[in-house]
Design an enzyme around this catalytic site. Structure first.
Site, short mmCIF file in Angstrom:
data_model
loop_
_atom_site.label_atom_id
_atom_site.label_comp_id
_atom_site.label_asym_id
_atom_site.label_seq_id
_atom_site.Cartn_x
_atom_site.Cartn_y
_atom_site.Cartn_z
CG ASP A 119 -2.22 0.84 0.89
OD1 ASP A 119 -2.18 1.67 -0.04
OD2 ASP A 119 -3.24 0.68 1.60
C1 NOJ Z 1 -4.00 3.95 0.02
C2 NOJ Z 1 -5.18 3.05 0.16
O1 NOJ Z 1 -5.10 2.36 1.40
C3 NOJ Z 1 -5.34 2.04 -0.95
O2 NOJ Z 1 -6.58 1.42 -0.82
C4 NOJ Z 1 -5.18 2.68 -2.30
O3 NOJ Z 1 -5.34 1.73 -3.32
C5 NOJ Z 1 -3.82 3.34 -2.37
N1 NOJ Z 1 -3.74 4.37 -1.33
C6 NOJ Z 1 -3.54 3.96 -3.74
O4 NOJ Z 1 -4.31 5.07 -3.95
#
Ligand code: NOJ
Length: 755
Positions: A281
């Site tokens: 993430d």
């Molecule tokens: C953080 C989020 O937790 C995740 O769900 C998302 O896909 C990513 N950012 C990318 O934007």
């Protein structure tokens, strides 16, 4: 077996057959040519912000890194022209010309935003959900996106957690079925087809169990709960062939997911057989420094060795892995393996055949925001609404009346799409007021705001990070309420659109108080005091605590955040053009003190009395019953359904046998309508404590008024299985009880024996 053809990039043109177990010759040939630095470059995922194409907000470094072969993929870049500019940098200007992946968060629709996932799940309509994912893929690929950071399948049993909005609720069985439908919808049968994209199941794992519902918080969970309750939807996505997995922010058994070898390798690859790639993430590798696991080099090495393939934004891999190889902390082989998985995904997407395959400038106009897509979004929204209460059959409302449409969300374009709709456009959303005028042109519709979503400017500031969501009126709260009351008094019926602003749920939007804000509670009470019939149209991204509102003589229609067609869909249901059929996929507590609350809890050794009355030395509360306000699976209709004649086709079954459960459902009311017939199973005695009951089957059926249907749901041998103390997936001989009905409190029951 799939036939793949020539690879123009490497000047080799050969036809060959590919077996999933085998290496892909083109990828192997390419790996042979790559330097260590180039392999590490493929593990780097960046987001350039304003877009590489325009050059305006472009980070020069991103361009330079692409040219230097230091980037494997980008996200936050969209549109065929912009994507082409970035892809050309990679293909034409980097040494090996390896194309980039283009990712995006297409969480509930690309431009045609449909209901937030929690809402969509309430339709219990897997076919519709698959259609939704197909539409999202068609639109996103038309804009050059070939990789989607969805579905989010985190089981969530704590509505304080704002990201509950992004998932399918509390249940592993339903969550697994939805995970499968979404992966199939996004990916189709051929990842290289023009309208399909790689899916990415997230957030692996257990993110929905963040302590106290606070985002990014720790998770501590035993393996039995993990395997039986929280892991099944991720596994279902893997079984459905999901191309990628995103690791979560939280720790799992003391080690953050992004650096957790047990999770990413032992479980995901070795036990489940996952063959795709794992992406972190956003900066979750770097965040392990704050978790307390060492410096950037140490946490990056930990992640790679754990089985993480791609580093999102943090660039720990890019900046430290080479040194870790030199220091003997990481092998080049591990880097090659990670790189191979990313290249294989690119190959499977057809990017080596044609790196510009998703970049047809004629497609956006043809495929995005079409009349058909908007019609589907409207249907999806209407099917997601849950009728929580219908005092005096206030709903549906006749179209020829004087209607007072009241509330801070009744004419609020900015709050219709819901959280995580960055590719959507709030300007395109239909407000409730507009929807009412569209659907009931002959009604007399008056509008009054009535209240602010919340009166507290500091709270509003926290919520308004992506634009104005809570707009505090210049007029005093009392003036707003008075105006609304006057309008109500001059109308036949009041529809009050109340609840949460869009960003009161979602990422980093946890709440300790999940009731309707006080400003709106005051308004609701004042409207009810007029004596006019009042229907609440309730918007939120999570279950709310509404015991006070529930006690009032009102109708309550829960509409989540419905998406771009919000107003039209709400009008369709309020005026009875569609009879609501949604069912809750997460339990609604009476108060936050009951959290976590979910229907499949265990019995305890001292169960509370069935009557719900307090009893000393029993597992209950002094000040509230154990039961929720609305159980999992709950939802009313404008009509009524009766269940009878529950039958099993066998009394005893063997380990490999199925059993069929048949029930008669009759539409006993005055409207045609759909009902979700739900089947729950109780494993009466087993080697580890069983949940009181668990969903194991459901079917959504349409019945005309007066119609009666026999519905049969078949339980397969797997439906009787669970993970035992040794984490083996088994069914244990003994008694089972089947419950069938309209929600998780279903009372009709029969028993059978597993030999
Ligand atoms: C953080 C989020 O937790 C995740 O769900 C998302 O896909 C990513 N950012 C990318 O934007």
């Amino acid at each position: 077996m799939t036939i793949k053809k020539c690879c123009i990039l490497f000047g080799v043109c050969l036809a060959f057959t590919l077996n999933a177990q085998n290496r892909i010759p083109e990828v192997e040939a390419l790996l042979q040519k790559m330097t260590l630095e180039e392999k590490i470059g493929q593990l780097n995922l960046l987001t350039p912000g304003g877009g590489v194409a325009t050059g305006e907000v472009v980070s020069k470094n991103v361009e330079a890194k692409i040219k230097a072969g230091q980037v494997g993929g980008l996200f936050g870049v969209a549109g065929p022209e912009k994507v082409r500019v970035a892809q050309e940098l990679a293909v034409k200007e980097s040494r090996l010309g390896i194309p980039l992946l283009f990712g995006s968060d297409v969480i509930h629709g690309y431009k045609t935003t449909y209901p937030i996932p929690l809402g969509l799940s309430a339709s219990w309509d897997l076919d519709l959900m698959k259609q939704a994912a197909q539409m999202a893929a068609r639109e996103a690929t038309a804009d050059g996106i070939n990789w989607n950071f969805s579905p989010m399948v985190d089981i969530a049993r704590d509505p304080r957690w704002g990201r509950m909005a992004e998932g399918a609720g509390e249940d592993p069985y339903l969550g697994s079925r939805i995970a499968t439908a979404m992966v199939e919808g996004y990916q189709g049968n051929d990842l290289a087809a023009a309208h399909t994209m790689l899916a990415c199941v997230k957030h692996f794992a257990l993110y929905g169990a963040s302590e106290a519902g606070r985002d990014y918080h720790s998770v501590d969970m035993g393996k039995i709960k993990m395997f039986n309750q929280y892991l099944p939807p991720y596994k279902a996505a893997v079984d459905a062939g999901v191309a990628s997995v995103m690791s979560s922010f939280n720790d799992v058994d003391g080690i953050p997911a992004s650096g957790n070898k047990w999770l990413l390798t032992d479980l995901l690859r070795d036990r489940w057989g996952f063959e795709g790639f794992v992406v972190s993430d956003y900066t979750s590798v770097n965040e392990m420094i704050a978790h307390g696991l060492g410096d950037l080099q140490a946490v990056s090495a930990l992640s790679l060795n754990a089985g993480l393939d791609m580093d999102m934004v943090g660039e720990g891999f890019l900046t430290t892995l080479k040194k870790s190889v030199e220091d003997g902390k990481v092998t080049e082989e591990a880097i090659t393996n990670a790189c191979r998985r990313i290249l294989e995904a690119k190959y499977n997407s057809g990017l080596f055949d044609d790196p510009y395959r998703y970049l047809d400038s004629k497609r956006p106009i043809k495929d995005i925001l079409t009349v058909e897509n908007r019609a589907l979004a409207r249907k999806l929204a209407a099917h997601s609404f849950v009728l929580l209460k219908n005092h005096g059959q206030i709903l549906p409302v006749k179209k020829n009346q004087k209607i007072a449409l009241i509330g801070p969300l009744a004419d609020s374009r900015n709050n219709m799409l819901g959280t995580w709709a960055p590719t959507g456009d709030t300007h395109l959303a239909v407000t409730v007021l507009e929807g009412f005028r569209n659907v009931a042109p002959n009604a007399t519709i008056g509008f009054a705001k009535g209240a602010n979503i919340a009166d507290d400017p500091i709270f509003a500031e926290h919520v308004n990070v992506f634009g104005p969501r809570i707009e505090i009126d210049e007029r005093a709260p009392e003036v707003l309420v008075d105006e609304a009351v006057q309008l109500a008094l001059n109308s036949d019926v009041v529809i009050a659109v109340v609840g949460e602003a869009t960003e009161m749920s979602g990422e980093a939007a946890s709440r300790t108080d999940i009731s309707i804000p006080e400003s709106q509670k005051i308004l609701i009470r004042a409207l009810v005091a007029t004596g006019k019939p009042v229907a609440l149209v309730l918007m939120s991204g999570r279950p709310l605590t509404i015991p006070d509102e529930y006690e009032l003589p009102v109708a309550i229609l829960q509409v989540w955040h419905p998406g771009v067609e919000a107003g039209n869909a709400i009008a369709d249901v309020v005026f009875g053009d569609y009879n609501p059929s949604g069912k809750l996929t997460a339990t609604w507590p009476r108060n936050v003190g009951q959290i976590p609350i979910y229907y499949s809890a265990k019995n305890t050794g001292r169960p509370a009395p069935e009557s719900g009355e307090f009893q000393k030395f029993r597992s209950n509360y002094l000040d509230a019953p154990n039961s929720p306000l609305f159980p999992f699976g709950y939802g009313l209709s404008y009509t009524t359904f009766e269940y009878s004649d529950l039958k099993l086709d066998k009394e005893t079954i063997g380990q490999d046998e199925s059993i069929s459960v048949t029930v008669t459902v009759t539409n006993t009311g005055n409207f045609d309508g759909e009902e979700v017939v739900q089947l729950y199973l109780r494993d009466v005695v087993r080697s580890i404590t069983p949940p009181k009951r668990e969903l194991k089957g459901f079917e959504k059926v349409f019945l005309k008024k007066g119609e009666r249907k026999e519905v049969t749901i078949t339980l397969s041998p797997n439906d009787l299985k669970f993970y035992n103390g040794q984490l083996e997936y088994v069914a244990e001989p003994g008694d089972f009880e089947v419950f069938v009905g309209t929600n998780s409190d279903a009372q009709l029951s029969k028993s059978f024996v597993l030999k």
